[in-house]
Design an enzyme around this catalytic site. Sequence first.
Site, PDB file in Angstrom:
ATOM      1  N   ASP A  62      -2.664   1.289   7.357  1.00 19.53           N
ATOM      2  CA  ASP A  62      -1.638   1.126   6.038  1.00 19.53           C
ATOM      3  C   ASP A  62      -1.413  -0.557   5.913  1.00 19.53           C
ATOM      4  O   ASP A  62      -1.172  -1.121   4.915  1.00 19.53           O
ATOM      5  CB  ASP A  62      -0.630   1.991   6.179  1.00 19.53           C
ATOM      6  CG  ASP A  62      -0.897   3.315   6.273  1.00 19.53           C
ATOM      7  OD1 ASP A  62      -1.393   4.158   5.366  1.00 19.53           O
ATOM      8  OD2 ASP A  62      -0.728   3.737   7.372  1.00 19.53           O
ATOM      9  N   ASP A 108       0.772  -1.253   0.015  1.00 23.33           N
ATOM     10  CA  ASP A 108       0.066   0.094   0.020  1.00 23.33           C
ATOM     11  C   ASP A 108       1.058   1.103  -0.108  1.00 23.33           C
ATOM     12  O   ASP A 108       1.494   1.646   0.897  1.00 23.33           O
ATOM     13  CB  ASP A 108      -1.018  -0.060   1.230  1.00 23.33           C
ATOM     14  CG  ASP A 108      -1.777   1.343   1.298  1.00 23.33           C
ATOM     15  OD1 ASP A 108      -2.212   1.690   0.403  1.00 23.33           O
ATOM     16  OD2 ASP A 108      -2.050   1.551   2.550  1.00 23.33           O
ATOM     17  N   GLU A 119      -1.002  -1.289  -4.780  1.00 22.89           N
ATOM     18  CA  GLU A 119      -2.208  -0.553  -5.125  1.00 22.89           C
ATOM     19  C   GLU A 119      -2.027   0.466  -6.244  1.00 22.89           C
ATOM     20  O   GLU A 119      -0.894   1.285  -6.275  1.00 22.89           O
ATOM     21  CB  GLU A 119      -2.585   0.310  -3.911  1.00 22.89           C
ATOM     22  CG  GLU A 119      -3.982   0.964  -4.051  1.00 22.89           C
ATOM     23  CD  GLU A 119      -4.469   1.540  -2.607  1.00 22.89           C
ATOM     24  OE1 GLU A 119      -4.855   0.789  -1.984  1.00 22.89           O
ATOM     25  OE2 GLU A 119      -4.241   2.777  -2.334  1.00 22.89           O
TER      26      GLU A 119
END
Length: 170
Positions: free
Chosen positions: A141, A7, A68
Amino acid sequence: MRVLGVDPGLTRCGVGVVEGVPGRPCKLVHYEVVTSDPDTDLAHRLLNLDERLTALVAEHRPESVAVERVFSQHNVRTVMGTAQAGAVAILVAARAGLPVQTYTPSEVKAAVSGNGSADKAQVTAMVTRLLRLTVAPRPADAADALALAICHVWRGGTKDRIQAALRRAR
Protein backbone atom coordinates in the site's frame (compact mmCIF):
# COMPACT_ATOMS: atom_id res chain seq x y z
CA MET A 1 6.88 19.97 -6.81
CA ARG A 2 5.89 18.06 -3.70
CA VAL A 3 3.04 15.55 -4.04
CA LEU A 4 1.15 13.48 -1.50
CA GLY A 5 -0.06 10.21 -3.01
CA VAL A 6 -2.91 8.26 -1.42
CA ASP A 7 -3.74 4.61 -2.06
CA PRO A 8 -7.13 4.64 -0.32
CA GLY A 9 -8.40 1.92 1.94
CA LEU A 10 -10.28 1.74 5.22
CA THR A 11 -8.15 -0.93 6.87
CA ARG A 12 -4.86 0.10 5.21
CA CYS A 13 -4.46 3.45 3.49
CA GLY A 14 -1.08 3.96 1.86
CA VAL A 15 0.36 7.46 1.91
CA GLY A 16 3.53 8.62 0.18
CA VAL A 17 5.16 12.01 -0.31
CA VAL A 18 7.72 12.70 -3.03
CA GLU A 19 9.39 15.75 -4.55
CA GLY A 20 10.34 16.09 -8.17
CA VAL A 21 9.82 17.64 -11.56
CA PRO A 22 8.58 16.03 -14.78
CA GLY A 23 11.28 14.04 -16.56
CA ARG A 24 13.62 13.83 -13.56
CA PRO A 25 13.98 11.30 -10.74
CA CYS A 26 11.84 12.00 -7.69
CA LYS A 27 13.05 12.16 -4.11
CA LEU A 28 11.38 10.31 -1.24
CA VAL A 29 10.09 12.56 1.52
CA HIS A 30 7.88 10.21 3.58
CA TYR A 31 5.67 7.15 3.46
CA GLU A 32 3.43 5.26 5.83
CA VAL A 33 0.26 3.21 6.03
CA VAL A 34 -2.65 4.56 8.06
CA THR A 35 -4.46 1.61 9.61
CA SER A 36 -7.76 1.07 11.37
CA ASP A 37 -9.39 -1.89 13.04
CA PRO A 38 -12.19 -3.35 10.90
CA ASP A 39 -14.26 -3.85 14.07
CA THR A 40 -14.23 -0.11 14.85
CA ASP A 41 -17.25 1.98 13.93
CA LEU A 42 -17.05 3.29 10.34
CA ALA A 43 -17.41 6.92 11.42
CA HIS A 44 -14.41 6.63 13.74
CA ARG A 45 -12.35 4.88 11.07
CA LEU A 46 -13.03 7.71 8.61
CA LEU A 47 -12.30 10.30 11.31
CA ASN A 48 -8.97 8.59 12.09
CA LEU A 49 -8.05 8.74 8.40
CA ASP A 50 -9.11 12.39 8.15
CA GLU A 51 -7.05 13.37 11.19
CA ARG A 52 -3.92 11.55 10.04
CA LEU A 53 -4.08 12.84 6.46
CA THR A 54 -4.69 16.37 7.74
CA ALA A 55 -1.62 16.06 9.98
CA LEU A 56 0.49 14.76 7.08
CA VAL A 57 -0.60 17.65 4.84
CA ALA A 58 0.34 20.11 7.59
CA GLU A 59 3.67 18.39 8.24
CA HIS A 60 4.84 17.80 4.67
CA ARG A 61 3.12 20.71 2.89
CA PRO A 62 2.46 19.08 -0.49
CA GLU A 63 1.58 21.27 -3.46
CA SER A 64 -0.94 18.75 -4.73
CA VAL A 65 -2.54 15.41 -3.92
CA ALA A 66 -2.90 12.32 -6.11
CA VAL A 67 -5.52 9.72 -5.18
CA GLU A 68 -6.16 6.34 -6.75
CA ARG A 69 -9.49 6.40 -8.57
CA VAL A 70 -11.87 3.67 -7.52
CA PHE A 71 -12.86 1.40 -10.35
CA SER A 72 -15.33 -1.45 -10.41
CA GLN A 73 -14.36 -4.48 -8.45
CA HIS A 74 -16.32 -7.64 -7.79
CA ASN A 75 -16.55 -7.05 -4.05
CA VAL A 76 -19.01 -4.17 -3.49
CA ARG A 77 -18.04 -3.88 0.17
CA THR A 78 -14.38 -3.36 -0.76
CA VAL A 79 -15.33 -0.77 -3.38
CA MET A 80 -17.43 1.15 -0.86
CA GLY A 81 -14.66 1.27 1.74
CA THR A 82 -12.09 2.29 -0.84
CA ALA A 83 -14.39 5.00 -2.21
CA GLN A 84 -15.08 6.34 1.28
CA ALA A 85 -11.36 6.49 2.11
CA GLY A 86 -10.64 8.16 -1.23
CA ALA A 87 -13.34 10.74 -0.56
CA VAL A 88 -11.72 11.55 2.80
CA ALA A 89 -8.37 12.12 1.06
CA ILE A 90 -9.99 14.40 -1.52
CA LEU A 91 -11.79 16.33 1.22
CA VAL A 92 -8.56 16.78 3.21
CA ALA A 93 -6.87 18.18 0.10
CA ALA A 94 -9.79 20.49 -0.70
CA ARG A 95 -9.89 21.78 2.88
CA ALA A 96 -6.17 22.62 2.57
CA GLY A 97 -6.75 24.35 -0.78
CA LEU A 98 -4.69 21.79 -2.68
CA PRO A 99 -5.40 20.58 -6.21
CA VAL A 100 -6.38 16.92 -6.45
CA GLN A 101 -5.93 14.54 -9.34
CA THR A 102 -7.20 10.97 -9.48
CA TYR A 103 -5.53 8.19 -11.44
CA THR A 104 -6.64 4.68 -12.30
CA PRO A 105 -4.39 1.82 -11.21
CA SER A 106 -3.43 1.13 -14.84
CA GLU A 107 -2.42 4.79 -15.38
CA VAL A 108 -0.14 4.62 -12.35
CA LYS A 109 1.34 1.27 -13.34
CA ALA A 110 2.03 2.52 -16.85
CA ALA A 111 3.65 5.71 -15.54
CA VAL A 112 6.10 3.98 -13.23
CA SER A 113 6.73 0.70 -15.04
CA GLY A 114 5.73 1.26 -18.66
CA ASN A 115 3.19 -1.56 -18.28
CA GLY A 116 -0.41 -0.78 -17.32
CA SER A 117 -0.86 -4.41 -16.29
CA ALA A 118 2.17 -4.60 -13.98
CA ASP A 119 1.69 -6.58 -10.78
CA LYS A 120 2.31 -5.25 -7.26
CA ALA A 121 5.83 -6.71 -7.14
CA GLN A 122 6.77 -4.94 -10.38
CA VAL A 123 5.35 -1.62 -9.14
CA THR A 124 7.21 -1.96 -5.83
CA ALA A 125 10.45 -2.80 -7.65
CA MET A 126 10.11 0.21 -9.95
CA VAL A 127 9.25 2.58 -7.09
CA THR A 128 12.34 1.32 -5.25
CA ARG A 129 14.49 1.91 -8.32
CA LEU A 130 12.95 5.27 -9.28
CA LEU A 131 13.38 6.67 -5.76
CA ARG A 132 16.86 5.11 -5.49
CA LEU A 133 15.98 3.31 -2.28
CA THR A 134 18.10 0.53 -0.83
CA VAL A 135 15.06 -1.20 0.68
CA ALA A 136 11.64 -1.56 -0.94
CA PRO A 137 8.84 0.38 0.75
CA ARG A 138 6.54 -1.99 2.61
CA PRO A 139 3.73 -2.87 2.69
CA ALA A 140 2.55 -2.71 -0.92
CA ASP A 141 0.00 0.00 0.00
CA ALA A 142 2.89 2.37 0.75
CA ALA A 143 4.65 1.53 -2.52
CA ASP A 144 1.37 2.10 -4.39
CA ALA A 145 0.95 5.52 -2.75
CA LEU A 146 4.50 6.47 -3.74
CA ALA A 147 3.77 5.28 -7.29
CA LEU A 148 0.70 7.57 -7.36
CA ALA A 149 2.81 10.52 -6.24
CA ILE A 150 5.50 9.79 -8.86
CA CYS A 151 2.83 9.41 -11.54
CA HIS A 152 1.41 12.80 -10.63
CA VAL A 153 4.78 14.54 -10.65
CA TRP A 154 5.48 13.18 -14.11
CA ARG A 155 1.98 13.42 -15.63
CA GLY A 156 0.11 16.02 -13.63
CA GLY A 157 2.84 18.41 -12.59
CA THR A 158 2.63 20.61 -15.64
CA LYS A 159 -1.17 20.76 -15.44
CA ASP A 160 -0.99 21.81 -11.76
CA ARG A 161 1.51 24.59 -12.49
CA ILE A 162 -0.72 26.01 -15.22
CA GLN A 163 -3.78 25.93 -12.93
CA ALA A 164 -1.84 27.58 -10.10
CA ALA A 165 -0.66 30.36 -12.44
CA LEU A 166 -4.23 30.93 -13.58
CA ARG A 167 -5.43 31.17 -9.96
CA ARG A 168 -2.71 33.72 -9.15
CA ALA A 169 -3.64 35.78 -12.22
CA ARG A 170 -7.27 36.13 -11.09
